[in-house]
Design a protein around this motif. Structure first.
Motif, PDB file in Angstrom:
ATOM      1  N   LYS A  19     -14.313  80.886 -14.063  1.00 30.52           N
ATOM      2  CA  LYS A  19     -14.282  82.356 -14.125  1.00 30.52           C
ATOM      3  C   LYS A  19     -14.984  82.869 -15.383  1.00 30.52           C
ATOM      4  N   ARG A  20     -15.040  82.069 -16.418  1.00 31.11           N
ATOM      5  CA  ARG A  20     -15.768  82.477 -17.624  1.00 31.11           C
ATOM      6  C   ARG A  20     -17.272  82.478 -17.379  1.00 31.11           C
ATOM      7  N   LYS A  21     -17.719  81.689 -16.416  1.00 24.74           N
ATOM      8  CA  LYS A  21     -19.146  81.647 -16.049  1.00 24.74           C
ATOM      9  C   LYS A  21     -19.471  82.694 -14.983  1.00 24.74           C
ATOM     10  N   SER A  22     -18.549  82.875 -14.039  1.00 26.45           N
ATOM     11  CA  SER A  22     -18.751  83.810 -12.931  1.00 26.45           C
ATOM     12  C   SER A  22     -17.396  84.298 -12.454  1.00 26.45           C
ATOM     13  N   SER A  23     -17.232  85.605 -12.355  1.00 27.94           N
ATOM     14  CA  SER A  23     -15.926  86.135 -11.960  1.00 27.94           C
ATOM     15  C   SER A  23     -15.601  85.850 -10.499  1.00 27.94           C
ATOM     16  N   ASN A  24     -16.610  85.516  -9.707  1.00 31.67           N
ATOM     17  CA  ASN A  24     -16.420  85.279  -8.279  1.00 31.67           C
ATOM     18  C   ASN A  24     -16.301  83.775  -8.022  1.00 31.67           C
ATOM     19  N   VAL A  25     -15.080  83.250  -8.096  1.00 32.62           N
ATOM     20  CA  VAL A  25     -14.819  81.821  -7.951  1.00 32.62           C
ATOM     21  C   VAL A  25     -14.080  81.580  -6.636  1.00 32.62           C
ATOM     22  N   HIS A  26     -14.548  80.579  -5.896  1.00 37.22           N
ATOM     23  CA  HIS A  26     -13.932  80.187  -4.633  1.00 37.22           C
ATOM     24  C   HIS A  26     -13.469  78.730  -4.725  1.00 37.22           C
ATOM     25  N   ALA A  27     -12.639  78.316  -3.786  1.00 36.91           N
ATOM     26  CA  ALA A  27     -12.140  76.941  -3.772  1.00 36.91           C
ATOM     27  C   ALA A  27     -13.277  75.932  -3.733  1.00 36.91           C
ATOM     28  N   VAL A  28     -14.357  76.249  -3.034  1.00 36.05           N
ATOM     29  CA  VAL A  28     -15.490  75.336  -2.964  1.00 36.05           C
ATOM     30  C   VAL A  28     -16.096  75.108  -4.348  1.00 36.05           C
ATOM     31  N   ASN A  29     -16.087  76.118  -5.211  1.00 39.20           N
ATOM     32  CA  ASN A  29     -16.587  75.955  -6.581  1.00 39.20           C
ATOM     33  C   ASN A  29     -15.711  74.990  -7.363  1.00 39.20           C
ATOM     34  N   VAL A  30     -14.401  75.093  -7.159  1.00 43.78           N
ATOM     35  CA  VAL A  30     -13.456  74.192  -7.829  1.00 43.78           C
ATOM     36  C   VAL A  30     -13.692  72.767  -7.341  1.00 43.78           C
ATOM     37  N   ALA A  31     -13.866  72.595  -6.036  1.00 44.89           N
ATOM     38  CA  ALA A  31     -14.117  71.268  -5.459  1.00 44.89           C
ATOM     39  C   ALA A  31     -15.381  70.655  -6.044  1.00 44.89           C
ATOM     40  N   GLU A  32     -16.436  71.452  -6.138  1.00 45.88           N
ATOM     41  CA  GLU A  32     -17.699  70.957  -6.690  1.00 45.88           C
ATOM     42  C   GLU A  32     -17.547  70.582  -8.165  1.00 45.88           C
ATOM     43  N   GLU A  33     -16.861  71.408  -8.913  1.00 47.08           N
ATOM     44  CA  GLU A  33     -16.689  71.162 -10.351  1.00 47.08           C
ATOM     45  C   GLU A  33     -15.891  69.885 -10.613  1.00 47.08           C
ATOM     46  N   LEU A  34     -14.844  69.669  -9.825  1.00 50.45           N
ATOM     47  CA  LEU A  34     -13.978  68.512 -10.037  1.00 50.45           C
ATOM     48  C   LEU A  34     -14.443  67.268  -9.284  1.00 50.45           C
ATOM     49  N   GLY A  35     -15.356  67.455  -8.324  1.00 52.40           N
ATOM     50  CA  GLY A  35     -15.789  66.322  -7.513  1.00 52.40           C
ATOM     51  C   GLY A  35     -14.737  65.897  -6.504  1.00 52.40           C
ATOM     52  N   TYR A  36     -13.912  66.833  -6.076  1.00 50.34           N
ATOM     53  CA  TYR A  36     -12.853  66.572  -5.104  1.00 50.34           C
ATOM     54  C   TYR A  36     -13.281  67.071  -3.736  1.00 50.34           C
ATOM     55  N   SER A  37     -12.598  66.583  -2.714  1.00 44.73           N
ATOM     56  CA  SER A  37     -12.889  67.061  -1.360  1.00 44.73           C
ATOM     57  C   SER A  37     -12.366  68.490  -1.204  1.00 44.73           C
ATOM     58  N   LYS A  38     -13.014  69.230  -0.328  1.00 47.00           N
ATOM     59  CA  LYS A  38     -12.593  70.613  -0.081  1.00 47.00           C
ATOM     60  C   LYS A  38     -11.159  70.692   0.447  1.00 47.00           C
ATOM     61  N   PRO A  39     -10.737  69.788   1.369  1.00 47.56           N
ATOM     62  CA  PRO A  39      -9.340  69.844   1.825  1.00 47.56           C
ATOM     63  C   PRO A  39      -8.328  69.605   0.701  1.00 47.56           C
ATOM     64  N   SER A  40      -8.640  68.695  -0.224  1.00 52.64           N
ATOM     65  CA  SER A  40      -7.729  68.436  -1.354  1.00 52.64           C
ATOM     66  C   SER A  40      -7.590  69.673  -2.228  1.00 52.64           C
ATOM     67  N   VAL A  41      -8.716  70.298  -2.518  1.00 55.73           N
ATOM     68  CA  VAL A  41      -8.700  71.490  -3.361  1.00 55.73           C
ATOM     69  C   VAL A  41      -8.007  72.641  -2.629  1.00 55.73           C
ATOM     70  N   SER A  42      -8.241  72.758  -1.349  1.00 56.29           N
ATOM     71  CA  SER A  42      -7.586  73.807  -0.562  1.00 56.29           C
ATOM     72  C   SER A  42      -6.071  73.666  -0.645  1.00 56.29           C
ATOM     73  N   ARG A  43      -5.587  72.449  -0.551  1.00 55.83           N
ATOM     74  CA  ARG A  43      -4.145  72.197  -0.669  1.00 55.83           C
ATOM     75  C   ARG A  43      -3.649  72.589  -2.062  1.00 55.83           C
ATOM     76  N   GLY A  44      -4.387  72.168  -3.095  1.00 53.56           N
ATOM     77  CA  GLY A  44      -3.997  72.498  -4.466  1.00 53.56           C
ATOM     78  C   GLY A  44      -4.001  73.995  -4.726  1.00 53.56           C
ATOM     79  N   VAL A  45      -5.017  74.672  -4.221  1.00 52.74           N
ATOM     80  CA  VAL A  45      -5.119  76.122  -4.381  1.00 52.74           C
ATOM     81  C   VAL A  45      -3.954  76.809  -3.667  1.00 52.74           C
ATOM     82  N   ASN A  46      -3.625  76.349  -2.477  1.00 54.98           N
ATOM     83  CA  ASN A  46      -2.495  76.947  -1.745  1.00 54.98           C
ATOM     84  C   ASN A  46      -1.181  76.773  -2.495  1.00 54.98           C
ATOM     85  N   LEU A  47      -1.010  75.638  -3.154  1.00 62.01           N
ATOM     86  CA  LEU A  47       0.202  75.429  -3.952  1.00 62.01           C
ATOM     87  C   LEU A  47       0.248  76.385  -5.149  1.00 62.01           C
ATOM     88  N   LEU A  48      -0.913  76.660  -5.745  1.00 61.95           N
ATOM     89  CA  LEU A  48      -0.959  77.612  -6.858  1.00 61.95           C
ATOM     90  C   LEU A  48      -0.645  79.030  -6.377  1.00 61.95           C
TER      91      LEU A  48
END
Length: 120
Positions: A19-48
């Motif tokens: 968000k410090r780089k771009s205010s428009n952050v999506h789960a796919v951005n998190v997945a790319e940054e961490l190198g995780y699968s989109k389903p894993s990140v989707s689960r983590g995001v839903n828990l948050l």
């Protein structure tokens, strides 16, 4: 418990940094940054979302709640202070970063305050 907490904190910190780089952050951005699968990140995001740390906008963008932003900023502060301390005592940037990521999840608030004072 500790494993989930580490994961939760890692997601919050990653979202904050994205968000410090771009205010428009999506789960796919998190997945790319961490190198995780989109389903894993989707689960983590839903828990948050369930914990009340973030909300998802109509176009899928991730937004912090007040509590979530405060928590993410506290996590990032622990990371930066511990990294700086480790560098100050002779660790390379790479080693300091790697170990700060581990230490920040287990350090007590009391010890963190002591470390924070020694770095400033």
């Amino acid at each position: 418990m500790v494993k989930y907490q580490e994961s939760e904190e890692m997601y919050l910190e990653t979202i904050l940094l994205l968000k410090r780089k771009s205010s428009n952050v999506h789960a796919v951005n998190v997945a790319e940054e961490l190198g995780y699968s989109k389903p894993s990140v989707s689960r983590g995001v839903n828990l948050l979302v369930q914990k009340g740390y973030i909300a998802i906008g109509s176009s899928g963008e991730i937004k912090f709640t007040a509590e979530g932003k405060e928590r993410a900023e506290n996590i990032y502060e622990r990371h930066t202070v511990i990294t700086k301390l480790l560098e100050n005592i002779g660790a390379s940037r790479e080693i300091a970063e790697e170990n700060a990521c581990r230490i920040e999840h287990v350090i007590t608030p009391e010890l963190f305050e002591v470390l924070k004072k020694s770095v400033k």
